[in-house]
Design a protein around this motif. Sequence first.
Motif, PDB file in Angstrom:
ATOM      1  N   GLU A 120       0.822  -1.212   0.000  1.00  0.00           N
ATOM      2  CA  GLU A 120       0.000   0.000   0.000  1.00  0.00           C
ATOM      3  C   GLU A 120       0.855   1.261   0.000  1.00  0.00           C
ATOM      4  O   GLU A 120       0.513   2.255  -0.638  1.00  0.00           O
ATOM      5  CB  GLU A 120      -0.964   0.012   1.189  1.00  0.00           C
ATOM      6  CG  GLU A 120      -1.897   1.217   1.215  1.00  0.00           C
ATOM      7  CD  GLU A 120      -2.719   1.407  -0.070  1.00  0.00           C
ATOM      8  OE1 GLU A 120      -2.993   2.585  -0.411  1.00  0.00           O
ATOM      9  OE2 GLU A 120      -3.072   0.426  -0.732  1.00  0.00           O
ATOM     10  N   GLU A 121       1.984   1.238   0.695  1.00  0.00           N
ATOM     11  CA  GLU A 121       2.868   2.401   0.697  1.00  0.00           C
ATOM     12  C   GLU A 121       3.413   2.688  -0.705  1.00  0.00           C
ATOM     13  O   GLU A 121       3.528   3.836  -1.102  1.00  0.00           O
ATOM     14  CB  GLU A 121       4.011   2.204   1.688  1.00  0.00           C
ATOM     15  CG  GLU A 121       3.553   2.290   3.130  1.00  0.00           C
ATOM     16  CD  GLU A 121       4.695   2.067   4.105  1.00  0.00           C
ATOM     17  OE1 GLU A 121       5.552   1.207   3.832  1.00  0.00           O
ATOM     18  OE2 GLU A 121       4.721   2.765   5.115  1.00  0.00           O
ATOM     19  N   LEU A 122       3.745   1.652  -1.456  1.00  0.00           N
ATOM     20  CA  LEU A 122       4.217   1.847  -2.823  1.00  0.00           C
ATOM     21  C   LEU A 122       3.122   2.442  -3.690  1.00  0.00           C
ATOM     22  O   LEU A 122       3.380   3.308  -4.530  1.00  0.00           O
ATOM     23  CB  LEU A 122       4.702   0.520  -3.414  1.00  0.00           C
ATOM     24  CG  LEU A 122       6.060   0.043  -2.904  1.00  0.00           C
ATOM     25  CD1 LEU A 122       6.298  -1.407  -3.303  1.00  0.00           C
ATOM     26  CD2 LEU A 122       7.184   0.925  -3.416  1.00  0.00           C
ATOM     27  N   ARG A 123       1.889   2.002  -3.488  1.00  0.00           N
ATOM     28  CA  ARG A 123       0.769   2.575  -4.244  1.00  0.00           C
ATOM     29  C   ARG A 123       0.587   4.052  -3.913  1.00  0.00           C
ATOM     30  O   ARG A 123       0.344   4.880  -4.799  1.00  0.00           O
ATOM     31  CB  ARG A 123      -0.515   1.793  -3.977  1.00  0.00           C
ATOM     32  CG  ARG A 123      -0.466   0.388  -4.529  1.00  0.00           C
ATOM     33  CD  ARG A 123      -1.736  -0.418  -4.186  1.00  0.00           C
ATOM     34  NE  ARG A 123      -1.568  -1.800  -4.539  1.00  0.00           N
ATOM     35  CZ  ARG A 123      -1.598  -2.279  -5.776  1.00  0.00           C
ATOM     36  NH1 ARG A 123      -1.789  -1.472  -6.784  1.00  0.00           N
ATOM     37  NH2 ARG A 123      -1.426  -3.567  -6.007  1.00  0.00           N
ATOM     38  N   GLN A 124       0.713   4.390  -2.630  1.00  0.00           N
ATOM     39  CA  GLN A 124       0.615   5.796  -2.213  1.00  0.00           C
ATOM     40  C   GLN A 124       1.742   6.627  -2.820  1.00  0.00           C
ATOM     41  O   GLN A 124       1.513   7.742  -3.298  1.00  0.00           O
ATOM     42  CB  GLN A 124       0.645   5.896  -0.689  1.00  0.00           C
ATOM     43  CG  GLN A 124      -0.587   5.353  -0.020  1.00  0.00           C
ATOM     44  CD  GLN A 124      -0.430   5.298   1.494  1.00  0.00           C
ATOM     45  OE1 GLN A 124       0.529   5.788   2.074  1.00  0.00           O
ATOM     46  NE2 GLN A 124      -1.400   4.667   2.150  1.00  0.00           N
ATOM     47  N   LEU A 125       2.950   6.084  -2.806  1.00  0.00           N
ATOM     48  CA  LEU A 125       4.087   6.801  -3.383  1.00  0.00           C
ATOM     49  C   LEU A 125       3.889   7.013  -4.878  1.00  0.00           C
ATOM     50  O   LEU A 125       4.157   8.104  -5.396  1.00  0.00           O
ATOM     51  CB  LEU A 125       5.393   6.040  -3.113  1.00  0.00           C
ATOM     52  CG  LEU A 125       6.650   6.603  -3.775  1.00  0.00           C
ATOM     53  CD1 LEU A 125       6.899   8.053  -3.350  1.00  0.00           C
ATOM     54  CD2 LEU A 125       7.851   5.721  -3.454  1.00  0.00           C
ATOM     55  N   ALA A 126       3.415   6.002  -5.582  1.00  0.00           N
ATOM     56  CA  ALA A 126       3.185   6.143  -7.026  1.00  0.00           C
ATOM     57  C   ALA A 126       2.161   7.245  -7.302  1.00  0.00           C
ATOM     58  O   ALA A 126       2.367   8.072  -8.202  1.00  0.00           O
ATOM     59  CB  ALA A 126       2.725   4.816  -7.621  1.00  0.00           C
ATOM     60  N   ARG A 127       1.072   7.282  -6.525  1.00  0.00           N
ATOM     61  CA  ARG A 127       0.073   8.351  -6.699  1.00  0.00           C
ATOM     62  C   ARG A 127       0.709   9.716  -6.450  1.00  0.00           C
ATOM     63  O   ARG A 127       0.463  10.681  -7.175  1.00  0.00           O
ATOM     64  CB  ARG A 127      -1.114   8.128  -5.765  1.00  0.00           C
ATOM     65  CG  ARG A 127      -2.060   7.053  -6.240  1.00  0.00           C
ATOM     66  CD  ARG A 127      -3.351   7.030  -5.428  1.00  0.00           C
ATOM     67  NE  ARG A 127      -3.156   6.690  -4.032  1.00  0.00           N
ATOM     68  CZ  ARG A 127      -3.172   5.455  -3.551  1.00  0.00           C
ATOM     69  NH1 ARG A 127      -3.367   4.424  -4.354  1.00  0.00           N
ATOM     70  NH2 ARG A 127      -3.011   5.240  -2.259  1.00  0.00           N
ATOM     71  N   TRP A 128       1.525   9.802  -5.416  1.00  0.00           N
ATOM     72  CA  TRP A 128       2.197  11.054  -5.053  1.00  0.00           C
ATOM     73  C   TRP A 128       3.103  11.525  -6.205  1.00  0.00           C
ATOM     74  O   TRP A 128       3.064  12.687  -6.602  1.00  0.00           O
ATOM     75  CB  TRP A 128       3.001  10.834  -3.772  1.00  0.00           C
ATOM     76  CG  TRP A 128       3.765  12.018  -3.297  1.00  0.00           C
ATOM     77  CD1 TRP A 128       5.035  12.368  -3.648  1.00  0.00           C
ATOM     78  CD2 TRP A 128       3.327  13.017  -2.375  1.00  0.00           C
ATOM     79  NE1 TRP A 128       5.410  13.508  -2.991  1.00  0.00           N
ATOM     80  CE2 TRP A 128       4.381  13.927  -2.215  1.00  0.00           C
ATOM     81  CE3 TRP A 128       2.141  13.205  -1.668  1.00  0.00           C
ATOM     82  CZ2 TRP A 128       4.293  15.031  -1.375  1.00  0.00           C
ATOM     83  CZ3 TRP A 128       2.054  14.306  -0.832  1.00  0.00           C
ATOM     84  CH2 TRP A 128       3.110  15.201  -0.691  1.00  0.00           C
ATOM     85  N   SER A 146      10.322  15.269  -4.827  1.00  0.00           N
ATOM     86  CA  SER A 146       9.018  14.691  -4.514  1.00  0.00           C
ATOM     87  C   SER A 146       9.148  13.477  -3.601  1.00  0.00           C
ATOM     88  O   SER A 146       8.376  13.324  -2.640  1.00  0.00           O
ATOM     89  CB  SER A 146       8.296  14.318  -5.807  1.00  0.00           C
ATOM     90  OG  SER A 146       6.964  13.966  -5.541  1.00  0.00           O
ATOM     91  N   LEU A 147      10.117  12.607  -3.881  1.00  0.00           N
ATOM     92  CA  LEU A 147      10.329  11.427  -3.041  1.00  0.00           C
ATOM     93  C   LEU A 147      10.629  11.823  -1.603  1.00  0.00           C
ATOM     94  O   LEU A 147      10.038  11.285  -0.661  1.00  0.00           O
ATOM     95  CB  LEU A 147      11.471  10.578  -3.609  1.00  0.00           C
ATOM     96  CG  LEU A 147      11.935   9.391  -2.754  1.00  0.00           C
ATOM     97  CD1 LEU A 147      10.805   8.391  -2.545  1.00  0.00           C
ATOM     98  CD2 LEU A 147      13.150   8.725  -3.394  1.00  0.00           C
ATOM     99  N   PHE A 148      11.518  12.780  -1.404  1.00  0.00           N
ATOM    100  CA  PHE A 148      11.893  13.142  -0.043  1.00  0.00           C
ATOM    101  C   PHE A 148      10.823  13.988   0.648  1.00  0.00           C
ATOM    102  O   PHE A 148      10.716  13.957   1.870  1.00  0.00           O
ATOM    103  CB  PHE A 148      13.275  13.790  -0.012  1.00  0.00           C
ATOM    104  CG  PHE A 148      14.354  12.750  -0.081  1.00  0.00           C
ATOM    105  CD1 PHE A 148      14.848  12.166   1.073  1.00  0.00           C
ATOM    106  CD2 PHE A 148      14.823  12.292  -1.296  1.00  0.00           C
ATOM    107  CE1 PHE A 148      15.803  11.170   1.027  1.00  0.00           C
ATOM    108  CE2 PHE A 148      15.784  11.300  -1.368  1.00  0.00           C
ATOM    109  CZ  PHE A 148      16.277  10.734  -0.200  1.00  0.00           C
TER     110      PHE A 148
END
Length: 118
Positions: free
Chosen positions: A18-26, A71-73
């Motif tokens: 789920e965290e990867l999905r959130q990061l991809a949306r971000w 964006s990642l950080f």
Amino acid sequence: MAAGTAEIRIEPADQSDEELRQLARWLRDEDELRGKVDLSGAPITPGHMGGTTEMVTVIVTSGTATALVTSLFTWLGRRRESTKVTVTVESASGDRIDLSCASPADADNLLRACRKIL
């Protein structure tokens, strides 16, 4: 401008779907990264109804590296819990770097590494 790829994995891997999905949306919300972000998963294994998400893959160039790192950080900084990511960047010519990142200080190292090989 040659493009490479950045693969982002969250540790521990067994808790990251789920965290990867959130990061991809971000990351997809970044204008410079729109259309360049994808989720990659493991194949479906016998006895399971679906595969798991293993990483976020981003097509990155020297021109979009800053947007990716920023964006990642920013995303990492907004997390309630400390999150560690492993970023693998590979250039079109096959040069490759792997960095583990957890703190804002790692952003400069990642950006320098991206610019060096892209």
